[in-house]
Enzyme design. Sequence first.
Site, PDB file in Angstrom:
ATOM      1  N   ASP A  86     -13.325  -3.807  11.104  1.00 38.59           N
ATOM      2  CA  ASP A  86     -12.735  -4.391  12.377  1.00 38.59           C
ATOM      3  C   ASP A  86     -12.819  -3.828  13.554  1.00 38.59           C
ATOM      4  OD1 ASP A  86     -11.972  -6.608  11.171  1.00 38.59           O
ATOM      5  OD2 ASP A  86     -10.336  -5.838  10.156  1.00 38.59           O
ATOM      6  N   HIS A 137      -9.085   3.096   5.942  1.00 36.92           N
ATOM      7  CA  HIS A 137      -9.117   2.155   4.887  1.00 36.92           C
ATOM      8  C   HIS A 137      -8.785   2.708   3.611  1.00 36.92           C
ATOM      9  CE1 HIS A 137     -11.419  -0.775   2.286  1.00 36.92           C
ATOM     10  NE2 HIS A 137     -11.417  -1.326   3.461  1.00 36.92           N
TER      11      HIS A 137
HETATM   12  N1  CMC Z   1      -3.818   5.448  12.455  1.00 37.29           N
HETATM   13  C1  CMC Z   1      -3.132   6.686  12.348  1.00 37.29           C
HETATM   14  N2  CMC Z   1      -2.914   6.966  11.181  1.00 37.29           N
HETATM   15  C2  CMC Z   1      -3.520   6.182  10.137  1.00 37.29           C
HETATM   16  C3  CMC Z   1      -4.155   5.279  10.241  1.00 37.29           C
HETATM   17  C4  CMC Z   1      -4.362   4.747  11.632  1.00 37.29           C
HETATM   18  N3  CMC Z   1      -5.228   3.760  11.825  1.00 37.29           N
HETATM   19  N4  CMC Z   1      -4.539   4.736   9.109  1.00 37.29           N
HETATM   20  C5  CMC Z   1      -3.822   5.483   8.223  1.00 37.29           C
HETATM   21  N5  CMC Z   1      -3.231   6.465   8.915  1.00 37.29           N
HETATM   22  C6  CMC Z   1      -2.402   7.829   8.231  1.00 37.29           C
HETATM   23  C7  CMC Z   1      -1.211   7.450   7.490  1.00 37.29           C
HETATM   24  O1  CMC Z   1      -0.153   7.457   8.527  1.00 37.29           O
HETATM   25  C8  CMC Z   1      -1.006   8.276   6.595  1.00 37.29           C
HETATM   26  O2  CMC Z   1      -0.847   9.482   7.050  1.00 37.29           O
HETATM   27  P1  CMC Z   1       0.322  10.675   6.115  1.00 37.29           P
HETATM   28  O3  CMC Z   1      -0.485  10.870   5.016  1.00 37.29           O
HETATM   29  O4  CMC Z   1       0.668  11.516   7.129  1.00 37.29           O
HETATM   30  O5  CMC Z   1       1.466   9.741   5.783  1.00 37.29           O
HETATM   31  C9  CMC Z   1      -2.440   8.339   6.055  1.00 37.29           C
HETATM   32  O6  CMC Z   1      -3.451   8.291   7.137  1.00 37.29           O
HETATM   33  C10 CMC Z   1      -2.761   7.524   4.689  1.00 37.29           C
HETATM   34  O7  CMC Z   1      -2.704   6.152   5.185  1.00 37.29           O
HETATM   35  P2  CMC Z   1      -2.019   5.012   4.417  1.00 37.29           P
HETATM   36  O8  CMC Z   1      -1.268   4.023   5.291  1.00 37.29           O
HETATM   37  O9  CMC Z   1      -1.196   5.827   3.157  1.00 37.29           O
HETATM   38  O10 CMC Z   1      -3.370   4.414   3.810  1.00 37.29           O
HETATM   39  P3  CMC Z   1      -3.516   2.809   3.062  1.00 37.29           P
HETATM   40  O11 CMC Z   1      -4.568   2.887   2.123  1.00 37.29           O
HETATM   41  O12 CMC Z   1      -2.048   2.285   2.646  1.00 37.29           O
HETATM   42  O13 CMC Z   1      -3.821   1.838   4.548  1.00 37.29           O
HETATM   43  C11 CMC Z   1      -4.996   0.683   6.018  1.00 37.29           C
HETATM   44  C12 CMC Z   1      -4.829   1.415   4.874  1.00 37.29           C
HETATM   45  C13 CMC Z   1      -5.961  -0.008   6.378  1.00 37.29           C
HETATM   46  C14 CMC Z   1      -3.578  -0.286   6.005  1.00 37.29           C
HETATM   47  C15 CMC Z   1      -4.444   1.586   7.151  1.00 37.29           C
HETATM   48  O14 CMC Z   1      -5.577   2.623   7.343  1.00 37.29           O
HETATM   49  C16 CMC Z   1      -4.136   1.087   8.597  1.00 37.29           C
HETATM   50  O15 CMC Z   1      -3.245   0.246   8.661  1.00 37.29           O
HETATM   51  N6  CMC Z   1      -5.114   0.869   9.471  1.00 37.29           N
HETATM   52  C17 CMC Z   1      -5.138   0.235  10.728  1.00 37.29           C
HETATM   53  C18 CMC Z   1      -5.095  -1.212  10.556  1.00 37.29           C
HETATM   54  C19 CMC Z   1      -6.662  -1.612  10.340  1.00 37.29           C
HETATM   55  O16 CMC Z   1      -7.639  -1.322  10.902  1.00 37.29           O
HETATM   56  N7  CMC Z   1      -6.387  -2.736   9.201  1.00 37.29           N
HETATM   57  C20 CMC Z   1      -7.943  -3.231   8.919  1.00 37.29           C
HETATM   58  C21 CMC Z   1      -8.482  -2.769   7.435  1.00 37.29           C
HETATM   59  S1  CMC Z   1     -10.012  -2.969   7.191  1.00 37.29           S
HETATM   60  C22 CMC Z   1     -10.403  -4.603   7.103  1.00 37.29           C
HETATM   61  C23 CMC Z   1      -9.440  -5.452   6.081  1.00 37.29           C
HETATM   62  O17 CMC Z   1      -9.100  -5.025   4.997  1.00 37.29           O
HETATM   63  O18 CMC Z   1      -9.351  -6.575   6.575  1.00 37.29           O
END
Ligand code: CMC
Length: 394
Positions: free
Chosen positions: A328, A269
């Site tokens: 989720d 998140h």
């Molecule tokens: N699985 C594997 N690696 C992950 C994941 C994951 N679910 N989420 C983040 N990472 C890694 C990402 O690859 C990055 O690694 P590195 O620093 O080595 O490049 C690090 O963690 C930081 O991630 P980010 O993408 O920069 O973080 P963000 O704040 O931009 O994204 C997020 C947040 C929720 C989009 C992301 O965690 C994600 O894609 N999660 C899976 C989708 C999900 O469950 N979404 C629902 C969010 S909660 C409800 C809502 O908002 O609707």
Amino acid sequence: LGMFTYDPGYAATASCRSSITYIDGDEGTLLYRGYPIEQLAEHSDYLEVCYLLLYGELPETKQMEKFRDIITRHTMVNEDLLRFYDGFRYDAHPMAIMVGVVGALSAFYHDSTDVTDPRHREISAHRMIAKMPTLAAASYKHSIGQPLIYPDNSLGYVDNFLRMMFAVPSEPYTANPVASRALDLMMILHADHEQNASASTVRLASSSGANPFASIAAGIASLWGPAHGGANEAVVQMLESIESVRDVPGLVDRAKDKSDAFRLMGFGHRIYKQYDPRAKIIRQSCHELLNELGSTRDQPLFEIALELERIALEDDYFKERNLYPNVDFYSGIILRALGIPLSMFTVMFVMSRTVGWIAQWMEMMDDPDSRIGRPRQLYVGHSRRDYLPLDQRG
Ligand code: CMC
């Protein structure tokens, strides 16, 4: 950079002031209007939370009666609007239908679209909260070819929705109170979450003075994506693809592999660097609901989810990045146990979040600081160059 800050994804930009929802991502705290989500989940109900989010205070008895009454009286939608459904292919994704029909509300209810008039704003708010379950259930009925079920105003908000989803004209229907309470809880937990992508979309769209129905339709479009509200659908697809708990470590390894775009859905998140407090409540509710419903079909999926969580939380990759289950991760298991089909999961999120979008829109309209949203850019394209006619371009 000149005078602008380069901030992709607005991770360091506060785009507004708000007094609705507070999150402390390090502590794992979530408050609606100051009230902890855990207390609201235990003692309140969804419509009362709607009142709280919209008006800023918990209602007194009379205020709550009046609010329930108003919302109940607005549950019907214009009959012509219901004909939109026939225009969609039988296999249209319910979210595709929702983006269309909610936008279309502005064509039917333009008697409440003068956004400069607080009374209009309030009527639009009531209309959307009241009509969203009717529109949502109709999108499901259309997809399975059953007749639309009209709202029954003798029922509460959630029971009415369950009836519109699952009743057929030929048989009596009574919602299971256990299912009804579980859904109400889910809706409380999804009601608002400050400046997420869809709420920011609603604010940006309406900052131009656009009408609230069109702006909420924009929010629905934003929520649809798998990185946001679409994650609940993606989580269950992921869990269903795992045949046994033995396959869980392999999936966790895949999520860590940077050459693979796959991510563990329902994990991570932008704000929470701790266990998402909503996920904690939902996980507990999963235990209770599956027991009470005696739902053997959903138990294996829940066990796979628990194992996935256990392995991921012990893994250095997830520890170093503070990746925990988010709202989720477990919500899909509840929805599935309630018999809600996968394609409706994100629609359930829409229904719950509508009030959060509207509360934020109303707050924005009252804020003297708000003005049209207009981010800047860092231009990285060509400098000035001259046009060459086609025959001189080689
Ligand atoms: N699985 C594997 N690696 C992950 C994941 C994951 N679910 N989420 C983040 N990472 C890694 C990402 O690859 C990055 O690694 P590195 O620093 O080595 O490049 C690090 O963690 C930081 O991630 P980010 O993408 O920069 O973080 P963000 O704040 O931009 O994204 C997020 C947040 C929720 C989009 C992301 O965690 C994600 O894609 N999660 C899976 C989708 C999900 O469950 N979404 C629902 C969010 S909660 C409800 C809502 O908002 O609707």
